[in-house]
Design a protein around this motif. Structure first.
Motif, mmCIF file in Angstrom:
data_model
loop_
_atom_site.group_PDB
_atom_site.id
_atom_site.type_symbol
_atom_site.label_atom_id
_atom_site.label_comp_id
_atom_site.label_asym_id
_atom_site.label_seq_id
_atom_site.Cartn_x
_atom_site.Cartn_y
_atom_site.Cartn_z
ATOM 1 N N GLY A 196 39.607 38.747 36.163
ATOM 2 C CA GLY A 196 38.467 39.616 35.902
ATOM 3 C C GLY A 196 38.197 39.857 34.679
ATOM 4 O O GLY A 196 37.211 39.321 33.875
ATOM 5 N N VAL A 197 39.045 40.668 33.657
ATOM 6 C CA VAL A 197 38.892 40.979 32.569
ATOM 7 C C VAL A 197 38.965 39.789 31.478
ATOM 8 O O VAL A 197 38.288 39.574 30.453
ATOM 9 C CB VAL A 197 39.997 42.033 32.218
ATOM 10 N N GLY A 198 40.041 38.978 31.845
ATOM 11 C CA GLY A 198 40.015 37.608 31.294
ATOM 12 C C GLY A 198 38.628 36.953 30.981
ATOM 13 O O GLY A 198 38.420 36.243 29.954
ATOM 14 N N LYS A 199 37.733 36.772 31.961
ATOM 15 C CA LYS A 199 36.562 36.198 32.044
ATOM 16 C C LYS A 199 35.431 36.845 30.960
ATOM 17 O O LYS A 199 34.607 36.181 30.503
ATOM 18 C CB LYS A 199 35.930 36.209 33.187
ATOM 19 N N ALA A 200 35.677 38.030 30.563
ATOM 20 C CA ALA A 200 34.978 38.774 29.877
ATOM 21 C C ALA A 200 35.086 38.232 28.404
ATOM 22 O O ALA A 200 34.284 38.793 27.493
ATOM 23 C CB ALA A 200 35.180 40.245 29.962
ATOM 24 N N HIS A 201 36.181 37.414 27.804
ATOM 25 C CA HIS A 201 36.595 37.342 26.795
ATOM 26 C C HIS A 201 36.034 35.848 26.376
ATOM 27 O O HIS A 201 36.730 35.007 27.184
ATOM 28 C CB HIS A 201 37.917 37.452 26.284
ATOM 29 N N HIS A 202 35.588 35.722 25.216
ATOM 30 C CA HIS A 202 34.995 34.190 24.941
ATOM 31 C C HIS A 202 35.649 33.867 23.486
ATOM 32 O O HIS A 202 35.850 34.567 22.588
ATOM 33 C CB HIS A 202 33.436 34.092 24.734
ATOM 34 N N PHE A 203 36.092 32.550 23.542
ATOM 35 C CA PHE A 203 36.786 31.885 22.246
ATOM 36 C C PHE A 203 35.942 30.735 21.906
ATOM 37 O O PHE A 203 35.079 30.383 22.563
ATOM 38 C CB PHE A 203 38.138 31.836 22.952
ATOM 39 N N HIS A 204 36.630 30.188 21.005
ATOM 40 C CA HIS A 204 36.128 29.030 20.175
ATOM 41 C C HIS A 204 36.514 27.749 21.430
ATOM 42 O O HIS A 204 35.705 26.880 21.502
ATOM 43 C CB HIS A 204 36.653 28.516 19.028
ATOM 44 N N SER A 205 37.609 27.583 21.793
ATOM 45 C CA SER A 205 38.256 26.443 22.645
ATOM 46 C C SER A 205 38.360 26.815 24.053
ATOM 47 O O SER A 205 38.304 25.961 24.845
ATOM 48 C CB SER A 205 39.623 26.060 22.083
ATOM 49 N N GLN A 206 38.292 28.048 24.447
ATOM 50 C CA GLN A 206 38.149 28.508 25.868
ATOM 51 C C GLN A 206 37.142 29.452 26.118
ATOM 52 O O GLN A 206 36.958 30.392 25.480
ATOM 53 C CB GLN A 206 39.533 29.057 26.169
ATOM 54 N N ASN A 207 36.297 29.302 27.124
ATOM 55 C CA ASN A 207 35.814 30.254 27.849
ATOM 56 C C ASN A 207 34.586 30.413 26.782
ATOM 57 O O ASN A 207 34.366 31.630 26.370
ATOM 58 C CB ASN A 207 36.114 31.196 28.255
ATOM 59 N N PRO A 208 33.801 29.532 25.940
ATOM 60 C CA PRO A 208 32.817 29.918 25.063
ATOM 61 C C PRO A 208 31.600 30.623 25.545
ATOM 62 O O PRO A 208 31.512 30.709 26.734
ATOM 63 C CB PRO A 208 32.470 28.644 24.441
ATOM 64 N N GLU A 209 30.933 31.655 24.702
ATOM 65 C CA GLU A 209 29.872 32.103 25.174
ATOM 66 C C GLU A 209 28.913 31.381 25.507
ATOM 67 O O GLU A 209 28.633 30.100 25.342
ATOM 68 C CB GLU A 209 29.255 33.046 23.730
ATOM 69 N N PRO A 210 28.257 31.873 27.112
ATOM 70 C CA PRO A 210 27.367 31.053 27.654
ATOM 71 C C PRO A 210 25.950 30.752 26.816
ATOM 72 O O PRO A 210 25.603 29.317 27.074
ATOM 73 C CB PRO A 210 26.914 31.861 28.629
#
Length: 289
Positions: free
Chosen positions: A118-132
């Motif tokens: 849950g909370v992990g998906k709220a955080h965006h990074f350069h190499s992982q899960n970047p902003e949509p």
């Protein structure tokens, strides 16, 4: 009943880094909060990451079996600060009703939190899960070119930024001392990270935004996950740990040698900044209870 809070970094005690000693003012403030009867509201444990014989932090990997009520997690690592087993235990901790605050910083700093439920998906990074929004995949802070996006420039360390509540004013933003009863400020930082409300998490929403001092772009400061009756505890995803560290509450406290940006002293000379930071912390602890 006294709430037990664990304040935890994701790095071992490295002197020239963002170790737990650099969050001493936060720790002391929480320990000093008292109820109407004069008794302490919180019992606070503050520690850096410790690696056991199998590489796990012995406390984090069993946090769901502990008697802590809240975990304030400061992801100050370069991407390897949490193991899969630790992320699973932290996720179980919140699923059982524990309160969770997770914060990080620019680019990939703290990206080990991506595997948190849950909370992990709220955080965006350069190499992982970047902003949509791919239009945001560009530097915002132009003064430190070696730091890639996300890096929203809310101001100098030691300054504070005006914030805007989003939607109905969330309980963590209430401030009876401020105009309209709403928190006005948070500490500033030259390159904040990126957070958003995950589309598949209906309990989450953005509660506060800031504005870049270089580009004028609006960016998210905090995402709240509402507690679920008989289920998951309350949680906050915060855009940067610099909202909480000693250097940003009083730049005279010092910082690691790799911090190159000149600080401001506004939070020292204008009491509104630190008062707002203190109020926010107290609100967070109460809401996460």
């Amino acid at each position: 009943m006294v709430e037990r809070i664990l304040i935890q970094t994701t790095i071992p005690p490295i002197e020239d880094d963002w170790h737990i000693g650099r969050f001493s003012m936060l720790t002391d403030h929480l320990r000093g909060l008292k109820g109407a009867d004069g008794a302490a509201l919180y019992e606070v444990t503050a520690r850096d990451r410790a690696a056991g014989p199998e590489g796990f932090d012995p406390l984090l990997v069993e946090i769901d079996q502990s008697d802590f009520d809240q975990l304030w997690l400061f992801a100050v690592d370069s991407g390897d600060g949490l193991t899969g087993g630790e992320c699973a235990a932290i996720s179980r901790f919140r699923a059982k009703g524990g309160g969770l605050m997770v914060t990080r910083d620019h680019m990939d700093l703290g990206s080990s939190v991506c595997n948190l439920g849950g909370v992990g998906k709220a955080h965006h990074f350069h190499s992982q899960n970047p902003e949509p929004d791919e239009a945001r995949h560009k530097p915002d802070d132009i003064d430190t070119p070696e730091i890639l996006w996300p890096n929203y420039h809310s101001g100098a360390n030691g300054d504070f930024q005006a914030i805007t509540p989003e939607g109905a004013v969330h309980p963590v933003l209430h401030d009876p001392e401020a105009p309209g009863g709403v928190l006005e400020f948070l500490p500033a930082h030259p390159h904040e990270g990126a957070v958003s409300a995950p589309a598949d998490e209906p309990s989450s929403r953005v509660i506060a935004t800031g504005v870049s001092q270089t580009t004028g772009a609006r960016f998210n400061l905090a995402v709240a996950f509402e507690p679920q009756a008989g289920g998951a505890g309350a949680a906050i995803a915060q855009s940067t740990f610099h909202h909480f560290c000693d250097y940003n509450w009083d730049p005279r406290a010092g910082c690691p040698s790799f911090v190159s940006e000149p600080p401001s002293d506004r939070i020292v000379t204008d009491p509104r900044g630190l008062a707002a930071a203190h109020r926010y912390v107290a609100n967070l602890a109460e809401w996460l209870s």
